[in-house]
Design an enzyme around this catalytic site. Structure first.
Site, PDB file in Angstrom:
ATOM      1  N   CYS A 398       0.836  -1.202   0.000  1.00  0.00           N
ATOM      2  CA  CYS A 398       0.000   0.000   0.000  1.00  0.00           C
ATOM      3  C   CYS A 398       0.871   1.252   0.000  1.00  0.00           C
ATOM      4  CB  CYS A 398      -0.970  -0.039   1.184  1.00  0.00           C
ATOM      5  SG  CYS A 398      -2.352   1.120   1.029  1.00  0.00           S
ATOM      6  N   HIS A 525      -3.459  -5.158   0.085  1.00  0.00           N
ATOM      7  CA  HIS A 525      -2.886  -5.712   1.318  1.00  0.00           C
ATOM      8  C   HIS A 525      -2.940  -7.241   1.251  1.00  0.00           C
ATOM      9  CE1 HIS A 525      -2.580  -2.020   3.879  1.00  0.00           C
ATOM     10  NE2 HIS A 525      -3.474  -1.583   3.006  1.00  0.00           N
ATOM     11  N   GLU A 527      -1.545  -9.385   2.990  1.00  0.00           N
ATOM     12  CA  GLU A 527      -1.468 -10.041   4.299  1.00  0.00           C
ATOM     13  C   GLU A 527      -2.828 -10.456   4.836  1.00  0.00           C
ATOM     14  OE1 GLU A 527      -1.482  -5.526   5.283  1.00  0.00           O
ATOM     15  OE2 GLU A 527      -0.799  -6.878   3.701  1.00  0.00           O
TER      16      GLU A 527
END
Length: 603
Positions: A398, A525, A527
């Site tokens: 990001c 993102h 993750e």
């Protein structure tokens, strides 16, 4: 529908979220379908506007919901996709009740906490519990509800009252209460003290809720006489008093619960003993064993602005951990405070920030995670430049991707004042700009949020290979600024490749430096969708590059590969696990298996 409620007492931070997630894992291993709800008693409608220092990371769901980080634990442990409504807050409940009042739905009645707020809470729970979250048709068998905060908090009172009514409403056999409490050990006498838990349970019962199971947090397993005492004074059967003692990593918690027959106590309370099977945790056990014996380290420098609280980057840490276990490496996180990495003064020998540069120089890889605001930006630019120039594996997420673009513009294109309009609205070279549909007046829920599709425009790039040669991928977003498409040709002519874009081709989603061993940035993102048995592709690429395994991983993943729950690809381990039967992981300087340099809270 069956319901399991998890509450906490004595102090916050005991691990209710991990306990609730582990209960879900155990019930799922018994063949039941499980969903989860998190109740947060704060007045915010969601976690979107809360500082990471205040409440840890903001977890983003597929539907764009900005929610509590515990929902991330649920998704990772249970491998489900939750919705924004799976996170209940006081703000959401009051907002829904007030909207009904304004419409006249209450027909002139005085609107009160009881019954209107408490009814709204119960209706919300029953509605959301029916939403399938595991990709299958129909509702789940069991809904695990976690009540945030501790018993006795003023803001929790409406929820306690509602849940007391709810337990009566659903009836015996459909509701099981698990109370997580602290049993401290005083160093002076070395004795496990039960009084805090006794007081906590007394308060809980005084509010109309009686626990079926006590989950006691302690440094070591409870003595039998301590269990007997808790059973006697808390009116809980001795076999229903379980210990959640300190373990090397949180993957042990479902195994602790299983070994103490917690699933049998839950199934008995829910009248499911004849329906559920014995828990099958083979894959979970295999992963946990691999995790416990990892010895060879991989050092990743985490360069961020919220390094003082590691929960601010919880999902990033977990994604790194999942990838490191798949690569058979012990993760060591080197915390680097971006604000302390200053440009010219950082090179001075006597300057304290030189120690941070030294940490980065000893790292195998660099991560620059997301964030907001201009504090620490210059330090992040230094980190990106160091990784680019020294061929150190780099992953920017990001804002981290935007930082990489800014650094490239300044250092390679020679545009000294190149910047994001977020940090310098007057820059003559705005390489990162505000999104046209964003709002500059309302902060909550106005970003580009949730799952969006990214198309790989360069099929042979590392990112596409890591995603199994996919032509597109769906990942979760949370940002207000994006790379200026007008400057993309200039960047690409200088060697920076924008390999992933949205469906319009105008939004840059993934960058790579083809001349670099691993230099990747993602506007999304990755993750948030990483799982213990299915690590995020871009994090796997980073850790593999940092441990000298990227070529092998790309070869495996580029040929119709599938990552198996035990961290193996195409039926073969990415790296052979260590065959040292005596190998054990030292817990010195670590907590939950992630090692830290001490420059921040361990996680």
């Amino acid at each position: 529908m069956k319901y399991v409620l998890v509450t906490g007492g004595v102090v916050s931070g005991l691990g209710k979220g991990v306990t609730a997630s582990s209960i879900g894992v155990l019930l799922k291993a018994c063949g039941l379908r499980v969903t989860s709800i998190k109740i947060d008693p704060y007045l915010n409608t969601d976690a979107g506007t809360m500082s990471p220092f205040e409440h840890g990371e903001v977890f983003v769901l597929d539907d764009g919901g900005e929610v509590d980080l515990d929902l991330g634990n649920y998704e990772r442990f249970l491998d489900v996709k939750l919705t924004r409504d799976n996170n209940i807050t006081t703000g959401k409940i009051y907002q829904s009740v007030l909207e009904k009042e304004r419409r006249g739905d209450y027909l002139g009645n005085t609107v009160q906490v009881v019954p209107h707020i408490t009814d709204a809470i119960q209706e919300w729970i029953e509605r959301v519990a029916m939403i399938p979250v595991d990709g299958k048709e129909g509702p789940a068998d069991v809904c695990v509800i976690e009540l945030g905060g501790t018993i006795g908090d003023i803001e929790s009172m409406p929820f306690i009252e509602a849940l007391g009514q709810f337990s009566y409403h659903v009836g015996p056999g459909n509701f099981c209460l698990i109370h997580v409490s602290l049993v401290p050990v005083l160093n002076v006498v070395g004795e496990q003290k039960t009084k805090p838990t006794q007081h906590s349970v007394r308060g809980l019962r005084g509010l109309g809720l009686t626990p079926n199971i006590l989950a006691c947090r302690s440094t070591k397993a409870l003595n039998e006489n301590v269990k007997a005492k808790l059973s006697q004074f808390c009116h809980v059967p001795a076999e229903n008093v379980v210990t959640l003692y300190d373990v090397p990593n949180i993957w042990h918690i479902p195994l602790l619960l299983r070994d103490q027959k917690a699933h049998e106590a839950i199934l008995k309370a829910l009248k499911l003993l004849g329906v559920a099977r014995e828990p099958d945790l083979q894959d979970w056990i295999a992963r946990t064993r691999v995790y416990d014996v990892l010895l060879e380290p991989v050092k990743i420098a985490m360069v961020g602005k919220y390094t003082g609280l590691s929960d601010s980057y919880l999902s990033v840490l977990k994604a790194l951990l999942h990838a490191s276990v798949a690569c058979r490496r012990k993760l060591v996180v080197e915390w680097v405070a971006a604000g302390d990495l200053e440009d010219a003064t950082a090179k001075e020998v006597n300057n304290p920030t030189s120690a941070l540069l030294f940490l980065m120089q000893g790292s195998d890889g660099v991560v620059v995670p997301g964030g907001f605001g201009d504090r620490g930006v210059q330090g992040k630019i230094i980190a990106a430049k160091y990784a680019r120039e020294n061929k150190v594996p780099f992953l920017g997420i990001c804002l981290g991707m935007q930082i990489a673009v800014i650094e490239f513009a300044q250092s390679v294109l020679g545009l000294d004042d190149a910047n994001s309009t977020e940090f310098d609205p007057q820059t003559s070279h705005p390489c990162v700009i505000f999104m046209p549909e964003g709002s500059k007046t309302h902060m909550g829920g106005t970003m580009r949020l949730g799952s969006r599709r990214t198309y790989f425009k360069v099929p042979n790039c590392k990112s596409a290979k890591l995603y199994g040669n996919a032509s597109f991928v769906d990942e979760r977003h949370r940002h207000r600024y994006e790379v200026n498409p007008d400057m993309v040709p200039q960047f690409e002519n200088a060697g920076l490749s924008f390999v992933g874009r949205d469906e319009t081709g105008q939004r840059m989603e993934v960058i790579e430096l083809p001349s670099h061993p691993y230099f990747v940035g993602a506007q999304f993102h990755p993750e948030f969708k990483s799982r213990p048995g299915k690590p995020s592709a871009l994090f796997l690429g980073l850790v593999a590059a940092a441990s000298g395994q990227l070529d092998a991983v790309l070869q495996n993943y580029g040929h119709e590969s599938k990552l198996l729950p035990n961290g193996m690809s195409n039926g073969k381990p990415i790296v052979k696990p260590y065959q040292n039967g005596n190998a054990t992981k030292s817990s010195n300087g670590s907590l939950n298996g992630v090692y830290s340099n001490g420059n921040g809270v361990h996680y």
